[in-house]
Design a protein around this motif. Structure first.
Motif, PDB file in Angstrom:
ATOM      1  N   ARG A  19       0.850  -1.196   0.000  1.00 51.91           N
ATOM      2  CA  ARG A  19       0.000   0.000   0.000  1.00 51.91           C
ATOM      3  C   ARG A  19       0.892   1.255   0.000  1.00 51.91           C
ATOM      4  O   ARG A  19       0.654   2.216  -0.724  1.00 51.91           O
ATOM      5  N   ALA A  20       1.960   1.177   0.818  1.00 52.66           N
ATOM      6  CA  ALA A  20       2.881   2.321   0.889  1.00 52.66           C
ATOM      7  C   ALA A  20       3.627   2.499  -0.435  1.00 52.66           C
ATOM      8  O   ALA A  20       3.846   3.623  -0.881  1.00 52.66           O
ATOM      9  N   PHE A  21       3.969   1.374  -1.091  1.00 54.12           N
ATOM     10  CA  PHE A  21       4.701   1.456  -2.353  1.00 54.12           C
ATOM     11  C   PHE A  21       3.833   1.990  -3.492  1.00 54.12           C
ATOM     12  O   PHE A  21       4.251   2.807  -4.278  1.00 54.12           O
ATOM     13  N   TYR A  22       2.638   1.432  -3.570  1.00 55.55           N
ATOM     14  CA  TYR A  22       1.830   1.707  -4.761  1.00 55.55           C
ATOM     15  C   TYR A  22       0.623   2.607  -4.513  1.00 55.55           C
ATOM     16  O   TYR A  22      -0.122   2.890  -5.444  1.00 55.55           O
ATOM     17  N   GLY A  23       0.418   3.008  -3.283  1.00 56.71           N
ATOM     18  CA  GLY A  23      -0.645   3.958  -2.952  1.00 56.71           C
ATOM     19  C   GLY A  23      -1.986   3.539  -3.488  1.00 56.71           C
ATOM     20  O   GLY A  23      -2.397   2.387  -3.319  1.00 56.71           O
ATOM     21  N   LYS A  24      -2.649   4.443  -4.169  1.00 61.42           N
ATOM     22  CA  LYS A  24      -4.005   4.139  -4.656  1.00 61.42           C
ATOM     23  C   LYS A  24      -3.996   3.540  -6.062  1.00 61.42           C
ATOM     24  O   LYS A  24      -5.043   3.269  -6.627  1.00 61.42           O
ATOM     25  N   SER A  25      -2.809   3.400  -6.645  1.00 64.70           N
ATOM     26  CA  SER A  25      -2.763   2.864  -8.010  1.00 64.70           C
ATOM     27  C   SER A  25      -3.267   1.426  -8.015  1.00 64.70           C
ATOM     28  O   SER A  25      -3.185   0.724  -7.005  1.00 64.70           O
ATOM     29  N   PRO A  26      -3.773   0.956  -9.163  1.00 67.27           N
ATOM     30  CA  PRO A  26      -4.357  -0.386  -9.194  1.00 67.27           C
ATOM     31  C   PRO A  26      -3.368  -1.461  -8.766  1.00 67.27           C
ATOM     32  O   PRO A  26      -2.219  -1.462  -9.202  1.00 67.27           O
ATOM     33  N   THR A  27      -3.811  -2.333  -7.910  1.00 74.89           N
ATOM     34  CA  THR A  27      -2.906  -3.370  -7.388  1.00 74.89           C
ATOM     35  C   THR A  27      -3.472  -4.762  -7.669  1.00 74.89           C
ATOM     36  O   THR A  27      -3.412  -5.642  -6.846  1.00 74.89           O
ATOM     37  N   GLN A  28      -4.049  -4.891  -8.889  1.00 76.81           N
ATOM     38  CA  GLN A  28      -4.673  -6.176  -9.218  1.00 76.81           C
ATOM     39  C   GLN A  28      -3.679  -7.330  -9.234  1.00 76.81           C
ATOM     40  O   GLN A  28      -3.991  -8.421  -8.821  1.00 76.81           O
ATOM     41  N   ASP A  29      -2.476  -7.067  -9.757  1.00 78.81           N
ATOM     42  CA  ASP A  29      -1.525  -8.176  -9.851  1.00 78.81           C
ATOM     43  C   ASP A  29      -0.643  -8.302  -8.616  1.00 78.81           C
ATOM     44  O   ASP A  29       0.366  -8.994  -8.647  1.00 78.81           O
ATOM     45  N   ILE A  30      -0.993  -7.627  -7.542  1.00 77.42           N
ATOM     46  CA  ILE A  30      -0.277  -7.852  -6.280  1.00 77.42           C
ATOM     47  C   ILE A  30      -1.064  -8.901  -5.501  1.00 77.42           C
ATOM     48  O   ILE A  30      -2.218  -8.688  -5.151  1.00 77.42           O
ATOM     49  N   THR A  31      -0.413 -10.035  -5.296  1.00 80.31           N
ATOM     50  CA  THR A  31      -1.126 -11.165  -4.707  1.00 80.31           C
ATOM     51  C   THR A  31      -0.757 -11.340  -3.233  1.00 80.31           C
ATOM     52  O   THR A  31       0.077 -10.628  -2.702  1.00 80.31           O
ATOM     53  N   CYS A  32      -1.405 -12.345  -2.661  1.00 82.57           N
ATOM     54  CA  CYS A  32      -1.126 -12.741  -1.280  1.00 82.57           C
ATOM     55  C   CYS A  32       0.357 -13.133  -1.134  1.00 82.57           C
ATOM     56  O   CYS A  32       0.997 -12.803  -0.140  1.00 82.57           O
ATOM     57  N   ALA A  33       0.865 -13.821  -2.172  1.00 79.58           N
ATOM     58  CA  ALA A  33       2.277 -14.234  -2.149  1.00 79.58           C
ATOM     59  C   ALA A  33       3.187 -13.024  -2.060  1.00 79.58           C
ATOM     60  O   ALA A  33       4.172 -13.026  -1.314  1.00 79.58           O
ATOM     61  N   ASP A  34       2.859 -11.984  -2.818  1.00 83.19           N
ATOM     62  CA  ASP A  34       3.662 -10.747  -2.777  1.00 83.19           C
ATOM     63  C   ASP A  34       3.685 -10.181  -1.364  1.00 83.19           C
ATOM     64  O   ASP A  34       4.736  -9.768  -0.872  1.00 83.19           O
TER      65      ASP A  34
END
Lengths: 341, 278
Positions: A19-34
């Motif tokens: 959340r801190a890295f990508y803020g409000k930008s779409p985070t669809q491909d950030i998974t649980c594993a990430d």
């Protein structure tokens, strides 16, 4: 307790970090594993801070543990706030969420992931029951035992239990993995052998598959069947490639607790997974985590090398393909001119 | 530098001796480069990087440079970490499998053919490794560790006695500090595993080295290589209060020892055990 440390806490920390890295930008491909992998690297960073603090100030292992736990509580609070903000935003966006089309190859995908799960389960069981540990050139358990018994950090020779006369080189003194293991032993009430030789290798093996799964997602983002078969092959390769020290399979199966194995099994595949998805910010965490656990060339380790070399390869690849396209266009134009003549 | 290049060349030979993962990687890269371009295109960066790095690891000159980069603390095989061997082999396997699955999709006996192809691919990978049979004798180590645990249980009286400075044969000393951090030793595993000496500036003195040699000789021949009195005095000077001697010790050596130390040896799991007053 140990699984709380290795799953929930890293997950929460990682989600906050994302959340801190990508803020409000779409985070669809950030998974649980990430989230779990990023959170684990944050825990390594925290352990490093506590460890270096204790070593530099000459404090005891107990002080180091307190420092680590205090830092962890603060980070968890910050991560908790960030996750709550994210969840609220997601709730608002939920109404606009798209409905995924049904997957016609779902059954095939399920079979492959089931086969993969069985392979992983057998590997975990074999690791726990066989207790085959490669100890040559390593003294992690002795170091953890020494920390727990003497309440010191790197002041007693783990090989003999006698005080060091000349001490350790600074480049090794800054490595925090034994301290982290000792803290976990202390918190969970496990012996050094139990934690370092049984619990940690299993966690590293599972973490490794998470890292490889991020690679699978990067390579086959839209195709679950391909991802499933890729993971089956990865499990098989790690299984059969266990014949020699230095191989990926050997590291995860017989020496999973070593810094070099963590780098090889988790940090490097995850670095590839991130770079292939063009997520450069968490790569910095991989580079730093490596410097905290493995002796590198003044912090310039394998992750940094891979990141730079992959970036150069990407640019080179683009240049080559644009040259090729230009060459083909010219060829076509020349061909067209000849035809018109 | 010349030595580094030599190590790189010998390292490559040893890397390919035991298993065939490197060969599998080269086949995978060959398939990726010779295959249709549109299949390779989405993975172009990864394939290009892997190809360059593979050749850099094989060529002794570039391998020596990479060995220098990873610090000389690590051996040749660790430069292969920079090559995503597992990822690229699995990627090629998946692409090949997908192509073959498509090819046989609408043919007669398609199901059987597809199962056959999958099995063939898995068998090919299986034959390139040793699956659970690493090159070092792991079972022997497990046996020795269990044996040492039994011995230590008796010596420490189930962990009650923590003031122990033990001198024992190599097979026991190897696992003492792993199993019990309270027990001290006159010398540790780094006496016979030189890689461990890189972790500290401390080195062993003459006394420790002599004790190690005496014990190694006692294990081999049943008698030490120096005067018993000298060895025992040195052990005492180093604070040793428990001595474990190999079971094959000559009766006359044992008698001489008992006389000199003024205590009788106890039999313990195939060893002779001397409990000395510290």
């Amino acid at each position: 307790m140990i699984y709380l440390f290795c799953l929930l806490i890293p997950y929460l920390l990682g989600r906050g970090a994302m959340r801190a890295f990508y803020g409000k930008s779409p985070t669809q491909d950030i998974t649980c594993a990430d989230s779990i992998l990023t959170g684990s690297m944050i825990i390594i960073g925290l352990a490093e801070a506590a460890h270096v603090g204790a070593v530099v100030l000459g404090r005891s292992f107990s002080d180091c543990k307190i420092l680590f736990l205090a830092g962890l509580v603060v980070l968890l609070l910050v991560a908790g706030v960030l996750v709550v903000i994210e969840m609220r935003r997601k709730k608002q966006e939920k109404t606009a969420a798209r409905v995924l089309p049904p997957n016609p190859r779902q059954k095939e995908e399920q079979i492959l992931f089931f086969a993969f799960g069985i392979m992983v389960l057998i590997q975990v069981l074999l690791m726990i029951t066989r207790q085959k540990i490669y100890t040559a050139g390593d003294m992690t358990v002795e170091t953890v035992n020494t920390m727990l018994v003497t309440d010191t950090i790197y002041q007693i020779n783990p090989m003999t239990g006698q005080a060091y006369a000349l001490g350790m080189p600074m480049r090794l003194k800054i490595l925090c993995l034994p301290t982290l293991y000792a803290i976990l032993c202390d918190l969970c009430g496990l012996s050094a052998v139990q934690l370092v030789w049984t619990v940690v290798p299993v966690i590293i093996l599972l973490g490794s598959y998470l890292a490889f799964h991020t690679v699978a997602r990067a390579l086959f983002a839209e195709d679950g069947v391909k991802r499933g078969f890729f993971m089956v092959l990865v499990a098989l390769l790690l299984w059969v490639g266990d014949y020699m020290y230095g191989m990926d399979g050997f590291g995860v199966q017989y020496a999973g607790f070593r810094g070099v194995s963590v780098r090889m099994a988790i940090l490097l595949p995850y670095t590839f997974g991130l770079i292939l998805r063009r997520k450069w910010k968490p790569v910095v965490l991989c580079i730093l985590a490596e410097a905290c656990i493995v002796w590198t060339l003044y912090g310039m380790g394998a992750c940094l090398f891979v990141a730079v070399a992959m970036a150069v390869s990407g640019l080179l690849g683009k240049k080559l393909s644009s040259c090729e396209n230009r060459f083909r266009k010219n060829e076509k134009l020349q061909g067209g001119e000849e035809d018109s003549r | 530098m010349r030595e580094l290049i030599r190590n790189a060349w010998l390292g490559w030979q040893s890397y390919t001796d035991n298993g065939k993962m490197a060969a599998l990687l080269l086949i995978a890269l060959l398939l990726l480069w010779l295959g249709r371009k549109e299949i390779r295109k989405p993975y172009h960066t990864l394939v290009l990087y892997t190809t360059v790095m593979t050749f850099a690891c094989i060529c002794p000159f570039t391998a020596a440079v990479l060995m220098g980069y990873q610090t000389r603390f690590y051996d040749y095989q660790w430069i292969w970490e920079l090559v995503p061997v597992t990822i690229v082999i699995a990627l090629t396997g998946t692409l090949l499998w997908t192509e073959l699955m498509k090819k046989y999709e609408k043919q007669r006996y398609a199901g059987w053919k597809r199962i056959g192809i999958t099995a063939l691919l898995i068998a090919l990978i299986y034959l390139c490794g040793r699956m659970g049979n690493p090159v070092w004798d792991a079972d022997e180590e497990v046996r020795k560790r269990e044996e040492t645990a039994k011995v230590l249980e008796i010596i420490t009286e189930n962990g009650k006695n923590t003031d122990i400075n033990l001198w024992a044969p190599q097979g026991v000393m190897e696992y003492v500090r792993v199993l019990d951090g309270n027990i001290r030793l006159p010398y540790g595993r780094n006496m016979w595993d030189p890689a461990l000496n890189g972790y500290a500036y401390d080195t062993y003195g003459e006394k420790e080295t002599m004790l190690y040699r005496w014990m190694a000789n006692a294990e081999e021949t049943g008698e030490g290589d120096a005067v018993i009195e000298t060895a025992m005095d040195m052990a005492r000077e180093l604070g040793v209060n428990h001595i474990l001697l190999p079971g094959n010790l000559q009766p006359e050596v044992l008698a001489e020892l008992e006389q000199y130390l003024g205590i009788s040896a106890e039999k313990l799991e195939g060893y002779y055990w001397f409990r000395m007053e510290s």
